[in-house]
Scaffold this active site. Sequence first.
Site, mmCIF file in Angstrom:
data_model
loop_
_atom_site.group_PDB
_atom_site.id
_atom_site.type_symbol
_atom_site.label_atom_id
_atom_site.label_comp_id
_atom_site.label_asym_id
_atom_site.label_seq_id
_atom_site.Cartn_x
_atom_site.Cartn_y
_atom_site.Cartn_z
ATOM 1 N N GLU A 76 -45.298 24.339 -82.735
ATOM 2 C CA GLU A 76 -45.764 24.361 -81.344
ATOM 3 C C GLU A 76 -45.801 22.990 -80.668
ATOM 4 O OE1 GLU A 76 -49.417 26.597 -81.096
ATOM 5 O OE2 GLU A 76 -48.512 28.383 -81.922
ATOM 6 N N GLU A 134 -45.884 33.343 -85.990
ATOM 7 C CA GLU A 134 -47.308 33.658 -85.777
ATOM 8 C C GLU A 134 -47.420 34.714 -84.697
ATOM 9 O OE1 GLU A 134 -49.877 30.424 -84.601
ATOM 10 O OE2 GLU A 134 -48.989 29.098 -86.108
HETATM 11 O O1 IFM Z 1 -54.753 28.919 -84.697
HETATM 12 C C1 IFM Z 1 -53.642 28.649 -83.915
HETATM 13 C C2 IFM Z 1 -52.510 28.083 -84.758
HETATM 14 O O2 IFM Z 1 -52.897 26.950 -85.438
HETATM 15 C C3 IFM Z 1 -51.349 27.713 -83.876
HETATM 16 N N1 IFM Z 1 -50.962 28.822 -83.043
HETATM 17 C C4 IFM Z 1 -52.002 29.498 -82.313
HETATM 18 C C5 IFM Z 1 -53.128 29.904 -83.240
HETATM 19 C C6 IFM Z 1 -54.224 30.655 -82.456
HETATM 20 O O3 IFM Z 1 -54.719 29.860 -81.449
#
Ligand code: IFM
Length: 465
Positions: free
Chosen positions: A184, A368
């Site tokens: 990210e 994710e």
């Molecule tokens: O917890 C975070 C993760 O570390 C990175 N992506 C988003 C998740 C939820 O906010």
Amino acid sequence: MIDTPEPLVDRLDAEASCTLLSTFPPEFRFGTATAAYQIEGAVKEGGRGESIWDRYAHTPGLIFHGDTGDIACDHYHRWEADFDLMAELGIKHYRFSLSWARLQPSGRGPLNPVAVEFYRAQLQGLLDRGIAPLVTLYHWDLPQVLEDEGGWPNRNTAYLFEQYARLAAEAFADLAHEWVTINEPWCISILGYGKGEHAPGRHCMADAAAAAHHVCLAHGLAVAAMRQVAPHIRLGVTNVITDVVPASNDPADIAAAGRLDASSNKLFLDPFYTGAYGDDVLAVYPELSQHIQPGDLDIIACDTDFVGINHYHRMIASNDPSNPKGWIERHAEPATTSFGWSVLPESLEAILGRVSREYTTLPIFITESGASYHDYVDPDGMVVDTERVAYLRGYFDAAARALASGVNLQGYYVWSTFDNEEWAMGYEKRFGLIYVDYRTQTRIPKLSAHWFSREIAAHADLSTK
Ligand code: IFM
């Protein structure tokens, strides 16, 4: 396989579905994900150095409730039991991150041997349990010493990351064959340097733009360095992609949505997958241009083996000339997670379709996707998170639709394996399939964990037929 506790059996039968059985090919991977700072704890052990998140968390007023990752899930000491539990649940794919601050406490020089031993043991531990690792090299824990030298806005951080990446590949590539370079970039640069909502907490959009470019550069440099020492590994970068829609059909709102999309999604998709920043991106971040040196974009748009996508919500954009940015954004409704984030599976389908139509046909892994809810232990000692089961079912269905429409989707990692330290929100937000009682460090698989376990077992049966 894990035994389902008696009070959950009926509920689980009611929740059972055949989604995975019928729609995903046998080789499709379902897994779960975590990140080092969010679960490890032991921030002062094993020679680990201070990271920007340690500094940020220990600055009063920045993290909800004053929480820190000092102990987190204490995974540093409990990883074997944690992996045993994951194996009992039948989890076969696991994405986790290495801590740069643990491996290179001063951000440069040889790797810390204690940390190398720790991560090698973890990798071996996963393989011994039949769990395939997907390793993230950088999930936000920049060594604080590098922040003191300017952090990501300093181009030199990208070169130091290249060295770290090369050393990590040398140390682990025999055990880890798939890697995400960076998690990210938007959160690292915009939240960390522009909005100050994440470490290191700077409020400067010019720094954010510089950081964004250098994070991209770091990815490209890392890919080349890692391939040099370990040609067999598969590499990709993970971006968080937001589903951006205009508030109305008014052309001004449509233009506002375009600017929000440029500021969040295109800022990274463009350079990684087209080798150029779009004019709309440069219009939102004019400072970017001054950091681009000849050859940078070729390095950034290097060949990768897969695309990592994290997805969480839809944002609605409206034109607003009175706002310094020229637009305002709000979360789409219904906002039903405890973060106020939308639950709209069609958003996942939309962003997957968009990436594969407009950017790349490489294999895509959802690295994710998940939701936070107000989970609690009930009088029976159970955590009955029916909302999360509904959420996952809806999002798996959306992934199946994307797959059926031709998206080259090959995997889905649920965020997160465990409840964990949710950055600026501390322990208030629970994303886990496995509940963590932070006082006792007890782990309780939630209803969703049992549901997921059944689903992936059914899916695994497919490949044996
Ligand atoms: O917890 C975070 C993760 O570390 C990175 N992506 C988003 C998740 C939820 O906010």
